[in-house]
Design an enzyme around this catalytic site. Structure first.
Site, PDB file in Angstrom:
ATOM      1  N   ASP A 114       9.264   2.842   2.156  1.00 40.58           N
ATOM      2  CA  ASP A 114       8.073   3.636   2.442  1.00 40.58           C
ATOM      3  C   ASP A 114       7.788   3.515   3.936  1.00 40.58           C
ATOM      4  OD1 ASP A 114       5.607   4.756   2.850  1.00 40.58           O
ATOM      5  OD2 ASP A 114       4.674   3.883   1.076  1.00 40.58           O
ATOM      6  N   PHE A 155       0.862  -1.189   0.000  1.00 38.11           N
ATOM      7  CA  PHE A 155       0.000   0.000   0.000  1.00 38.11           C
ATOM      8  C   PHE A 155       0.892   1.230   0.000  1.00 38.11           C
ATOM      9  CE2 PHE A 155      -2.339   3.592   1.563  1.00 38.11           C
ATOM     10  CZ  PHE A 155      -3.510   3.506   0.840  1.00 38.11           C
ATOM     11  N   LYS A 180       2.229  10.993   7.297  1.00 36.80           N
ATOM     12  CA  LYS A 180       1.365  10.741   8.452  1.00 36.80           C
ATOM     13  C   LYS A 180       1.820  11.482   9.710  1.00 36.80           C
ATOM     14  CE  LYS A 180      -1.156   6.902   6.677  1.00 36.80           C
ATOM     15  NZ  LYS A 180      -0.776   5.780   5.843  1.00 36.80           N
TER      16      LYS A 180
HETATM   17  C1  LIG Z   1      -0.979   5.920   4.355  1.00 39.05           C
HETATM   18  C2  LIG Z   1       0.149   5.446   3.520  1.00 39.05           C
HETATM   19  C3  LIG Z   1       0.476   6.065   2.301  1.00 39.05           C
HETATM   20  C4  LIG Z   1      -0.362   7.165   1.706  1.00 39.05           C
HETATM   21  O1  LIG Z   1      -0.453   8.289   2.491  1.00 39.05           O
HETATM   22  P1  LIG Z   1      -1.626   9.374   2.201  1.00 39.05           P
HETATM   23  O2  LIG Z   1      -1.270  10.510   3.087  1.00 39.05           O
HETATM   24  O3  LIG Z   1      -2.917   8.718   2.546  1.00 39.05           O
HETATM   25  O4  LIG Z   1      -1.541   9.702   0.752  1.00 39.05           O
HETATM   26  C5  LIG Z   1       1.581   5.601   1.624  1.00 39.05           C
HETATM   27  N1  LIG Z   1       2.322   4.578   2.104  1.00 39.05           N
HETATM   28  C6  LIG Z   1       2.032   3.958   3.255  1.00 39.05           C
HETATM   29  C7  LIG Z   1       2.914   2.856   3.738  1.00 39.05           C
HETATM   30  C8  LIG Z   1       0.930   4.357   3.989  1.00 39.05           C
HETATM   31  O5  LIG Z   1       0.617   3.702   5.116  1.00 39.05           O
END
Ligand SMILES: *Cc1c(COP(=O)(O)O)cnc(C)c1O
Length: 405
Positions: free
Chosen positions: A223, A138, A252
């Site tokens: 990520d 994700f 986040k």
């Molecule tokens: C939440 C998340 C994203 C995307 O972040 P948004 O602020 O919702 O665009 C990307 N990578 C990971 C691992 C995430 O948990």
């Protein structure tokens, strides 16, 4: 149906399916609903509220900056951006950083930088760059990002997608080695798959990935939008493996639960392929975001939140593993990023989240079968005990109601 929920249903796009609770206030690990009921927030906005709701130090930083200078765009310099960029580079051990807002934007930035680096530095033929990602990943919701997803619902109806992505099984080092070609620019990976169901790869996985990437001169981009900022008990989850990725994504919790702040961090030779006009964002790196991002890092360190995540996370996992219930398939996670996978023969994870809600614990399922437990990092052992008791009671009651069917 409550009129507030009716309004959302009537005017809002139905891209989420929230639990039927209407929150009006938050403080620390607690939130309160419209009727004054108190809950422990075990979701913390998908880890965006790691510092706890309305943290006074973060509110002060936001408020001070909001009264001073908020937005000027990157057409001009500010006195807040430079110090923030330095801070976020130093704490991650990276050389250069590009600030954005949402996580998905930071991921897009990394994809663009990796591709351009592969053409300019690695001499990959034009438009041939490949980026390897993992099944079950994700990374956000843009067209390119859902294009590299393996989750059918994220993709269905949104094609055609950009080319140049390859998916390999998560946790499989050999698959990475086999997927690499002379056109490979980068391997983009989550140290723990969050939305994928809190999937923890085998010990040593990232370390071996780093070796392979180095050997083939491809960028290892972690990520850490969900796993970073202390969530797993280290500043970065990749720190557990003692590696230094070529690229890191944060988002986040970098916004302190107040505003969206994200960054793509990397080496100098990679970031230097980006020149004025190549890429940008109206809000990226604005002084309000820089001030909040800086405070988000400071508070994390000054409040000892990373150590607390390690300590309380171990306790939570250990106590959850002691619960004997046929409804639980597995408890897994690291630090305060924990998943309880539920045997789908009996209940969906959502059914149990609804029951937990009635006991004052807010959580949300991921992938129908996993209850996510990711509270603000300042949660105490006593608060966790309340949560563990609520989970244990919920499972006992859910099991009992199965037997009476
Ligand atoms: C939440 C998340 C994203 C995307 O972040 P948004 O602020 O919702 O665009 C990307 N990578 C990971 C691992 C995430 O948990």
């Amino acid at each position: 149906m409550h009129p507030m929920i009716e309004l959302e249903e009537c005017y809002g796009a139905r891209n989420y399916a929230p639990l039927p609770v209407i929150l009006t206030r938050g403080e620390g690990v607690y939130v309160w609903d419209i009727n004054g009921n108190q809950y422990i927030d075990m979701m913390s906005a998908y880890s965006a509220v790691s510092h706890g709701h309305c943290h006074p130090g973060l509110l002060k930083a936001l408020n001070d900056q909001a009264h001073t200078l908020t937005m000027v765009s990157r057409a001009f310099h500010t006195d807040k951006l430079g110090p923030f960029l330095k801070r976020v580079c130093e704490i991650t051990g990276m050389e250069k950083v590009l600030p954005m807002n949402s996580g998905a934007e930071a991921v897009e930035t990394a994809l663009k930088a990796a591709r351009k680096w592969s053409y300019n530095v690695k001499n990959v033929p034009k438009d041939m760059a490949e980026i390897i990602v993992c099944k079950g990943n994700f990374h956000g919701r843009t067209i390119a990002i859902v294009g590299m997803s393996t989750e059918p619902q994220y993709r269905a109806g949104f094609g055609p997608f950009p080319a140049g992505f390859k998916q390999i099984p998560y946790g499989d080092v050999d698959a990475l080695e086999q997927a690499i070609t002379p056109h490979t620019a980068a391997f983009l990976v989550e140290p723990i798959q969050g939305e994928g169901g809190i999937i923890v790869p085998p010990e040593g996985y990232l370390r071996k990935c780093a070796e392979i990437c180095k050997k083939h001169n491809i960028l290892l981009i972690c990520d850490e939008i969900q796993t970073g900022m202390g969530r797993t008990g280290k500043f970065l989850a990749s720190d557990h493996e003692g590696i230094k990725p070529d690229g890191v994504l944060l988002g986040k919790a970098l916004g302190g639960g107040l505003i969206p702040v994200s960054v793509f961090l990397t080496r100098k030779d990679v970031m230097d392929v980006i020149t004025p006009g190549d890429h940008g964002s109206t809000f990226g790196g604005n002084p309000l975001a820089a001030a909040v991002g800086m405070a988000a890092i400071d508070v994390l360190l000054n409040d000892g939140l990373i150590q607390n995540a390690a300590l309380q996370g171990d306790y939570l996992i250990q106590q959850l593993k002691k619960i004997k219930s046929p409804l639980i398939e597995e408890v897994r996670g690291k630090g305060l990023l924990v998943g309880v996978s539920i045997n789908p023969r009996y209940y969906s994870a959502r059914d149990l989240c609804l029951r937990l809600m009635k006991k004052g614990v807010l959580s949300k399922e991921t992938h129908k079968t996993v209850i996510r437990l990711a509270p603000p990092l300042l949660i105490t052992r006593e608060q966790l005990d309340t949560v563990i008791d609520a989970i244990s009671e919920t499972l006992t009651e859910a099991e009992a109601s199965l037997k009476t069917l």
